[in-house]
Design a protein around this motif. Structure first.
Motif, PDB file in Angstrom:
ATOM      1  N   UNK A   1       0.839  -1.208  -0.060  1.00 37.80           N
ATOM      2  CA  UNK A   1      -0.036  -0.197  -0.092  1.00 37.80           C
ATOM      3  C   UNK A   1       0.874   1.393  -0.010  1.00 37.80           C
ATOM      4  N   UNK A   2       1.644   1.721   1.191  1.00 41.12           N
ATOM      5  CA  UNK A   2       2.366   2.813   1.080  1.00 41.12           C
ATOM      6  C   UNK A   2       3.673   2.592   1.776  1.00 41.12           C
ATOM      7  N   UNK A   3       4.945   3.296   0.695  1.00 41.69           N
ATOM      8  CA  UNK A   3       5.962   3.137   1.426  1.00 41.69           C
ATOM      9  C   UNK A   3       6.645   4.509   1.697  1.00 41.69           C
ATOM     10  N   UNK A   4       7.308   4.777   2.659  1.00 35.71           N
ATOM     11  CA  UNK A   4       7.859   6.094   3.011  1.00 35.71           C
ATOM     12  C   UNK A   4       9.432   5.906   3.007  1.00 35.71           C
ATOM     13  N   UNK A   5       9.962   6.901   2.286  1.00 35.04           N
ATOM     14  CA  UNK A   5      11.296   7.117   1.974  1.00 35.04           C
ATOM     15  C   UNK A   5      11.904   8.297   2.867  1.00 35.04           C
ATOM     16  N   UNK A   6      12.499   8.076   4.009  1.00 33.03           N
ATOM     17  CA  UNK A   6      13.054   9.271   4.826  1.00 33.03           C
ATOM     18  C   UNK A   6      14.350   9.530   4.325  1.00 33.03           C
ATOM     19  N   UNK A   7      14.654  10.973   4.230  1.00 35.68           N
ATOM     20  CA  UNK A   7      15.743  11.413   4.072  1.00 35.68           C
ATOM     21  C   UNK A   7      15.937  11.277   2.278  1.00 35.68           C
ATOM     22  N   UNK A   8      14.916  11.312   1.759  1.00 37.07           N
ATOM     23  CA  UNK A   8      14.836  10.657   0.353  1.00 37.07           C
ATOM     24  C   UNK A   8      16.003  11.498  -0.579  1.00 37.07           C
ATOM     25  N   UNK A   9      16.436  12.815  -0.205  1.00 39.91           N
ATOM     26  CA  UNK A   9      17.201  13.362  -1.326  1.00 39.91           C
ATOM     27  C   UNK A   9      16.389  13.989  -2.511  1.00 39.91           C
ATOM     28  N   UNK A  10      17.102  13.553  -3.724  1.00 44.21           N
ATOM     29  CA  UNK A  10      16.252  13.653  -4.977  1.00 44.21           C
ATOM     30  C   UNK A  10      15.612  12.617  -5.465  1.00 44.21           C
ATOM     31  N   UNK A  11      15.336  11.585  -4.551  1.00 40.84           N
ATOM     32  CA  UNK A  11      14.290  10.476  -4.822  1.00 40.84           C
ATOM     33  C   UNK A  11      14.958   9.287  -5.443  1.00 40.84           C
TER      34      UNK A  11
ATOM     35  N   UNK B   1       7.850  12.760  10.600  1.00 46.01           N
ATOM     36  CA  UNK B   1       7.343  12.455   9.505  1.00 46.01           C
ATOM     37  C   UNK B   1       6.006  12.808   9.254  1.00 46.01           C
ATOM     38  N   UNK B   2       5.531  13.517   8.080  1.00 48.16           N
ATOM     39  CA  UNK B   2       4.277  13.877   7.729  1.00 48.16           C
ATOM     40  C   UNK B   2       3.309  12.679   7.364  1.00 48.16           C
ATOM     41  N   UNK B   3       3.287  11.647   8.103  1.00 43.69           N
ATOM     42  CA  UNK B   3       2.522  10.486   7.328  1.00 43.69           C
ATOM     43  C   UNK B   3       1.467  10.225   8.759  1.00 43.69           C
TER      44      UNK B   3
ATOM     45  N   UNK C   1       7.484  15.312   0.424  1.00 42.49           N
ATOM     46  CA  UNK C   1       7.203  16.311   1.576  1.00 42.49           C
ATOM     47  C   UNK C   1       8.165  16.612   2.018  1.00 42.49           C
ATOM     48  N   UNK C   2       8.382  18.090   2.269  1.00 43.27           N
ATOM     49  CA  UNK C   2       9.757  18.656   3.001  1.00 43.27           C
ATOM     50  C   UNK C   2       9.591  18.566   4.633  1.00 43.27           C
ATOM     51  N   UNK C   3      10.237  17.847   4.952  1.00 39.39           N
ATOM     52  CA  UNK C   3      10.216  17.616   6.613  1.00 39.39           C
ATOM     53  C   UNK C   3      11.428  16.623   7.044  1.00 39.39           C
TER      54      UNK C   3
ATOM     55  N   UNK D   1      11.935  14.834   2.946  1.00 40.99           N
ATOM     56  CA  UNK D   1      13.424  15.240   2.984  1.00 40.99           C
ATOM     57  C   UNK D   1      13.563  16.655   3.734  1.00 40.99           C
ATOM     58  N   UNK D   2      14.295  16.942   4.421  1.00 45.89           N
ATOM     59  CA  UNK D   2      14.340  18.425   5.012  1.00 45.89           C
ATOM     60  C   UNK D   2      14.708  19.545   4.143  1.00 45.89           C
ATOM     61  N   UNK D   3      15.393  19.216   2.916  1.00 45.45           N
ATOM     62  CA  UNK D   3      15.832  20.180   2.080  1.00 45.45           C
ATOM     63  C   UNK D   3      15.101  20.282   0.922  1.00 45.45           C
TER      64      UNK D   3
END
Length: 260
Positions: free
Chosen positions: A50-60, A102-104, A95-97, A77-79
């Motif tokens: 269903x949902x995957x969350x990639x934290x600190x994702x950079x440019x993806x 995590x905004x989830x 999402x920038x965070x 990612x915070x940037x």
């Protein structure tokens, strides 16, 4: 395997060229991409897709790889600059965070990943967020790639450069990456991942372009150690031969992976 020597005359290295002056787009151009089998393994390990969350994702980079495997992917990612340069995909919500907030929604994630990023996190706060957003049986994967390896003609010179010359300019967190996060606290039901690697066949400009993305190289230049970088580039250029010939570069893929 390295490209066989060409029958045409080798191109002599250009000692005047500044191989380390690649400009601001180097990160997107030269950072190695993760292999598709990584996303396939993570999707298979998750309790659902269903949902995957990639934290600190950079440019993806990993975020985009996960998109075909899940109904929805959130890259965090915070940037704002990194997020702005991520490739768009209708299945991905960037999402920038920070990873610690995590905004989830609670209990919504089947998979949480952090690729080449966990060494920057406040891990206890991040782990608390993973437990908050993860559903029962969700998977957390901390992914990293270690020190690259090359063919024997180039590898010894590279390892000396990495360990002895540029080594003092890495931030302390780099050691965690080199060891595959082996020493960090990981309070989850851990299981093993299959061996995987990143492999690229690169020309000399691509290889040296990748090195320009290193924070240690930037620190060395700021410290006035341009001569150290130039000497390494000249040595590698001489051993490489034709700069357009490709050489195989490999990174071991490391993972701490566990289930909530």
């Amino acid at each position: 395997m390295p490209t066989p020597p060409s029958s045409s005359p080798a191109v002599a290295p250009n000692p005047a060229r500044n191989w380390f002056d690649q400009g601001g787009s180097a990160y997107a151009r030269f950072r190695p991409e993760y292999p598709p089998e990584l996303a396939a393994f993570l999707a298979q390990a998750a309790p659902a897709r269903g949902l995957a969350v990639d934290a600190g994702c950079g440019n993806g980079q990993l975020t985009q790889l996960l998109a075909p495997c899940f109904a929805h992917v959130v890259g965090v990612d915070p940037s704002a600059d990194q997020i702005a340069n991520a490739a768009l995909d209708p299945r991905i919500d960037y999402r920038c965070a920070p990873a610690e907030h995590l905004p989830v929604a609670d209990g919504s994630a089947d998979l949480v990943t952090a690729a080449q990023a966990a060494h920057w996190f406040d891990l206890p706060a991040f782990y608390a967020e993973v437990r908050r957003i993860g559903r029962p049986g969700a998977v957390l994967a901390l992914v990293s790639y270690g020190v690259l390896r090359m063919d024997a003609a180039l590898d010894a010179r590279f390892q000396s450069f990495y360990r002895d010359e540029i080594g003092p300019y890495w931030p302390p967190q780099r050691h965690l990456v080199d060891t595959g996060y082996a020493t960090i606290d990981f309070p989850f039901a851990e299981f093993a991942a299959p061996p995987m690697e990143i492999r690229r066949d690169w020309t000399l400009p691509q290889f040296l372009g990748y090195l320009t993305t290193w924070s240690a190289v930037r620190s060395a230049r700021e410290a006035g150690r341009e001569a150290l970088l130039t000497a390494f580039a000249q040595d590698v250029s001489a051993a490489w031969g034709d700069p357009d010939a490709t050489r195989t570069v490999r990174w071991p893929l490391n993972m701490r992976i566990g289930r909530l």
